[in-house]
Design a protein around this motif. Sequence first.
Motif, PDB file in Angstrom:
ATOM      1  N   ALA A  26       0.847  -1.210   0.000  1.00  0.00           N
ATOM      2  CA  ALA A  26       0.000   0.000   0.000  1.00  0.00           C
ATOM      3  C   ALA A  26       0.878   1.254   0.000  1.00  0.00           C
ATOM      4  N   GLU A  27       1.967   1.205   0.750  1.00  0.00           N
ATOM      5  CA  GLU A  27       2.880   2.357   0.763  1.00  0.00           C
ATOM      6  C   GLU A  27       3.527   2.545  -0.613  1.00  0.00           C
ATOM      7  N   CYS A  28       3.906   1.434  -1.251  1.00  0.00           N
ATOM      8  CA  CYS A  28       4.488   1.540  -2.598  1.00  0.00           C
ATOM      9  C   CYS A  28       3.488   2.194  -3.551  1.00  0.00           C
ATOM     10  N   ARG A  29       2.229   1.810  -3.421  1.00  0.00           N
ATOM     11  CA  ARG A  29       1.202   2.398  -4.313  1.00  0.00           C
ATOM     12  C   ARG A  29       1.036   3.895  -4.026  1.00  0.00           C
ATOM     13  N   HIS A  30       1.117   4.259  -2.767  1.00  0.00           N
ATOM     14  CA  HIS A  30       1.015   5.672  -2.395  1.00  0.00           C
ATOM     15  C   HIS A  30       2.194   6.447  -3.007  1.00  0.00           C
ATOM     16  N   LEU A  31       3.394   5.855  -2.917  1.00  0.00           N
ATOM     17  CA  LEU A  31       4.579   6.514  -3.486  1.00  0.00           C
ATOM     18  C   LEU A  31       4.438   6.643  -5.005  1.00  0.00           C
ATOM     19  N   ALA A  32       3.880   5.617  -5.642  1.00  0.00           N
ATOM     20  CA  ALA A  32       3.688   5.663  -7.102  1.00  0.00           C
ATOM     21  C   ALA A  32       2.736   6.793  -7.471  1.00  0.00           C
ATOM     22  N   ASP A  33       1.653   6.946  -6.700  1.00  0.00           N
ATOM     23  CA  ASP A  33       0.703   8.038  -6.971  1.00  0.00           C
ATOM     24  C   ASP A  33       1.393   9.397  -6.816  1.00  0.00           C
ATOM     25  N   LEU A  34       2.204   9.511  -5.747  1.00  0.00           N
ATOM     26  CA  LEU A  34       2.922  10.772  -5.517  1.00  0.00           C
ATOM     27  C   LEU A  34       3.827  11.108  -6.699  1.00  0.00           C
ATOM     28  N   ALA A  35       4.578  10.108  -7.160  1.00  0.00           N
ATOM     29  CA  ALA A  35       5.539  10.334  -8.246  1.00  0.00           C
ATOM     30  C   ALA A  35       4.815  10.729  -9.531  1.00  0.00           C
ATOM     31  N   ARG A  36       3.717  10.030  -9.836  1.00  0.00           N
ATOM     32  CA  ARG A  36       3.005  10.346 -11.081  1.00  0.00           C
ATOM     33  C   ARG A  36       2.324  11.717 -11.021  1.00  0.00           C
ATOM     34  N   ALA A  37       1.998  12.158  -9.811  1.00  0.00           N
ATOM     35  CA  ALA A  37       1.323  13.464  -9.680  1.00  0.00           C
ATOM     36  C   ALA A  37       2.312  14.628  -9.712  1.00  0.00           C
ATOM     37  N   ALA A  38       3.610  14.313  -9.638  1.00  0.00           N
ATOM     38  CA  ALA A  38       4.616  15.390  -9.583  1.00  0.00           C
ATOM     39  C   ALA A  38       4.748  16.071 -10.946  1.00  0.00           C
ATOM     40  N   PRO A  39       5.157  17.353 -10.938  1.00  0.00           N
ATOM     41  CA  PRO A  39       5.269  18.070 -12.219  1.00  0.00           C
ATOM     42  C   PRO A  39       6.491  17.664 -13.043  1.00  0.00           C
ATOM     43  N   ASP A  40       7.531  17.175 -12.394  1.00  0.00           N
ATOM     44  CA  ASP A  40       8.731  16.798 -13.141  1.00  0.00           C
ATOM     45  C   ASP A  40       9.519  15.724 -12.382  1.00  0.00           C
ATOM     46  N   ALA A  41      10.617  15.286 -13.007  1.00  0.00           N
ATOM     47  CA  ALA A  41      11.378  14.162 -12.446  1.00  0.00           C
ATOM     48  C   ALA A  41      11.973  14.516 -11.079  1.00  0.00           C
ATOM     49  N   ALA A  42      12.528  15.712 -10.979  1.00  0.00           N
ATOM     50  CA  ALA A  42      13.173  16.095  -9.712  1.00  0.00           C
ATOM     51  C   ALA A  42      12.148  16.137  -8.587  1.00  0.00           C
ATOM     52  N   ALA A  43      10.978  16.685  -8.882  1.00  0.00           N
ATOM     53  CA  ALA A  43       9.927  16.763  -7.857  1.00  0.00           C
ATOM     54  C   ALA A  43       9.433  15.360  -7.509  1.00  0.00           C
ATOM     55  N   ALA A  44       9.314  14.499  -8.508  1.00  0.00           N
ATOM     56  CA  ALA A  44       8.846  13.124  -8.247  1.00  0.00           C
ATOM     57  C   ALA A  44       9.788  12.457  -7.257  1.00  0.00           C
ATOM     58  N   ARG A  45      11.084  12.598  -7.518  1.00  0.00           N
ATOM     59  CA  ARG A  45      12.067  11.940  -6.649  1.00  0.00           C
ATOM     60  C   ARG A  45      12.015  12.552  -5.240  1.00  0.00           C
ATOM     61  N   SER A  46      11.989  13.881  -5.173  1.00  0.00           N
ATOM     62  CA  SER A  46      12.074  14.480  -3.841  1.00  0.00           C
ATOM     63  C   SER A  46      10.788  14.248  -3.042  1.00  0.00           C
ATOM     64  N   HIS A  47       9.627  14.240  -3.692  1.00  0.00           N
ATOM     65  CA  HIS A  47       8.381  13.959  -2.961  1.00  0.00           C
ATOM     66  C   HIS A  47       8.411  12.535  -2.406  1.00  0.00           C
ATOM     67  N   VAL A  48       8.866  11.597  -3.242  1.00  0.00           N
ATOM     68  CA  VAL A  48       8.901  10.193  -2.797  1.00  0.00           C
ATOM     69  C   VAL A  48       9.940  10.018  -1.696  1.00  0.00           C
ATOM     70  N   GLU A  49      11.077  10.650  -1.876  1.00  0.00           N
ATOM     71  CA  GLU A  49      12.155  10.537  -0.882  1.00  0.00           C
ATOM     72  C   GLU A  49      11.675  11.075   0.474  1.00  0.00           C
ATOM     73  N   ALA A  50      11.007  12.224   0.433  1.00  0.00           N
ATOM     74  CA  ALA A  50      10.561  12.849   1.679  1.00  0.00           C
ATOM     75  C   ALA A  50       9.644  11.901   2.452  1.00  0.00           C
ATOM     76  N   VAL A  51       8.738  11.259   1.745  1.00  0.00           N
ATOM     77  CA  VAL A  51       7.784  10.387   2.436  1.00  0.00           C
ATOM     78  C   VAL A  51       8.426   9.049   2.818  1.00  0.00           C
ATOM     79  N   ALA A  52       9.171   8.452   1.879  1.00  0.00           N
ATOM     80  CA  ALA A  52       9.727   7.117   2.152  1.00  0.00           C
ATOM     81  C   ALA A  52      10.790   7.154   3.234  1.00  0.00           C
ATOM     82  N   HIS A  53      11.598   8.210   3.262  1.00  0.00           N
ATOM     83  CA  HIS A  53      12.705   8.242   4.217  1.00  0.00           C
ATOM     84  C   HIS A  53      12.352   8.881   5.552  1.00  0.00           C
ATOM     85  N   THR A  54      11.384   9.791   5.530  1.00  0.00           N
ATOM     86  CA  THR A  54      11.089  10.454   6.800  1.00  0.00           C
ATOM     87  C   THR A  54       9.822   9.904   7.430  1.00  0.00           C
TER      88      THR A  54
END
Length: 560
Positions: free
Chosen positions: A521-549
């Motif tokens: 379920a967390e992986c699916r949440h991260l996938a949604d976050l990444a696809r909703a991001a405006p660009d690659a850098a934002a996708a990575r940083s949004h996912v990193e923020a949630v997965a690591h913190t």
Amino acid sequence: MHTLTGIGVSPGIVAGPAAVMNAPPVLPARPPAVTDEHAAVEAAHTALGEVAAELLERAGQAIPPAADILAAQSAMAADPVLAQRVAELIKAGRPPAYAVSDVIAEFAEQFQAAGGYLAERAADLEDLRNRIVARLLGLPMPGLPDPGHPYVLIADDLAPADTATIDPRQVLAIVTERGGPTSHTAILAKSLGLPAVVACTGAIAVADGTQLLVNGTIGTAVVAPAPSQVRSALDREAVRRAAAARVTGPGRTSDGHPVKLMANLGTARELPAATAAEGVGLLRTEFLYLDRAEAPGFDEQRAAYAEIFDAFAGRRVVVRTLDAGADKPLRFATQPDEPNPALGVRGLRTSLRSPELLDEQLAAISAAAQRARAEVWVMAPMVSTPGEAAAFAQRARAQGLPTVGVMIEVPAAALRADAVLAGCDFVSLGTNDLAQYAFAADRTLSDVADLLDPWQPALLDLIHLTAQAGHRAGKPVGVCGEAAGDALLALVLVGLGVTSLSMAPATLVDVRAALAHHTIAECRHLADLARAAPDAAAARSHVEAVAHTGRWGGARDGWR
Ligand code: PEP
Ligand code: MG
């Protein structure tokens, strides 16, 4: 101290002195006159002898296949016929460096014309020529440096020929000025388990011997770091590695959702590192064909496949049929003068021009599979339409191969994944080429590396489309591009619905550990976050923020 930034393409942190790979020597257009014939012949013969001795010494310290290549080059440099022809040309007025260059060019032509094994050695002759000419002109030795101690290899970029002799006991990391996330350098570094940073502006200006702290995970090279910075970075890396290595067993999320973790294999020398994987998700069969004048025969192919199948008894091996063309040109299979080779007759398309190549390969794979205890699957590269997929499947099944799939590397195939899957048993996403074709960005060009970033949300959309089609059909959808080896992105790929990940063996440990720390379920949440991001850098940083913190809305603790 300052930090150079590039693209991290192979994870890990190391520190060591830089050694720069020198460019091949260029002969001045106007040759100088030969004033002392005798001294000129003497100089040429001395250079030949010194280069032969040096290569032999390096052969003695290297491991196969580098040791064999170096010994063969040494024997060529010591060949009396070479010395004799060089002396003749010097006596006819050619200066030593030019004479050596001319004679070796003659030899290379003869090798090419002879075909077979000799033609394969033509590239080694070219390297030998560069060494002798550099010696005669007093220029730095080209090719891989040999400072006599382990080093961080700095290069403009690496070509396949440069890499055959890389000794992972000597090279600590690779930093290149050019190259992209899916370039040859990136794939090679990962296969050797060496941290690497590509498209690293300023790398080539680093002086030999300068201390570097290379972080291949985030893509930085700190020039002349403080010893305390090196110590703390290496300590943190050791702790992280030890924690990751404690996670063992088959790939699965923390709540038990299985994800097969497989190895990408390009050459037999990668075999020992790969055997820890759950199988081979991509066997790049080009390794049998590259640098050859003609295709390997049936028996040679069968033996090479059998060796790999035997090493994976009881496990799956996905063999990709020959992917020639574009970044992997082959003399006997690809047209050298196509204006846009990446868009030309490459991958499965080469079998339109040379159907016998594909049929012989399928027959050899089938023959090897028959006697093996591995579960052999076969797939075609660069498939564009459902019709191509179905035709390939029919052809492979006719050769007795029961499980047939195709790679999804062309956006058209991803968009029609339902129909593609109707004609075959599985698909595997080649995200390196899928990014290249989705973004119209040459994967070999560092100027467009940003577009090739596998975190691009549009690329993730194509992966999602394909995974959904696989889910509907009840058929496996893997990822075997470089994206699969990025531990953070692997979570997103699983969340998008892919069922297996295939990567360079060195990245398996981190990906396995990342999965083990997250639920599906967390992986699916991260996938949604990444696809909703405006660009690659934002996708990575949004996912990193949630997965690591661990900002899961209070649902769980953080990871790392
Ligand atoms: C890909 O394109 O993602 C892939 C795995 O194939 P290759 O890198 O060999 O083209
Ligand atoms: Mg590809």
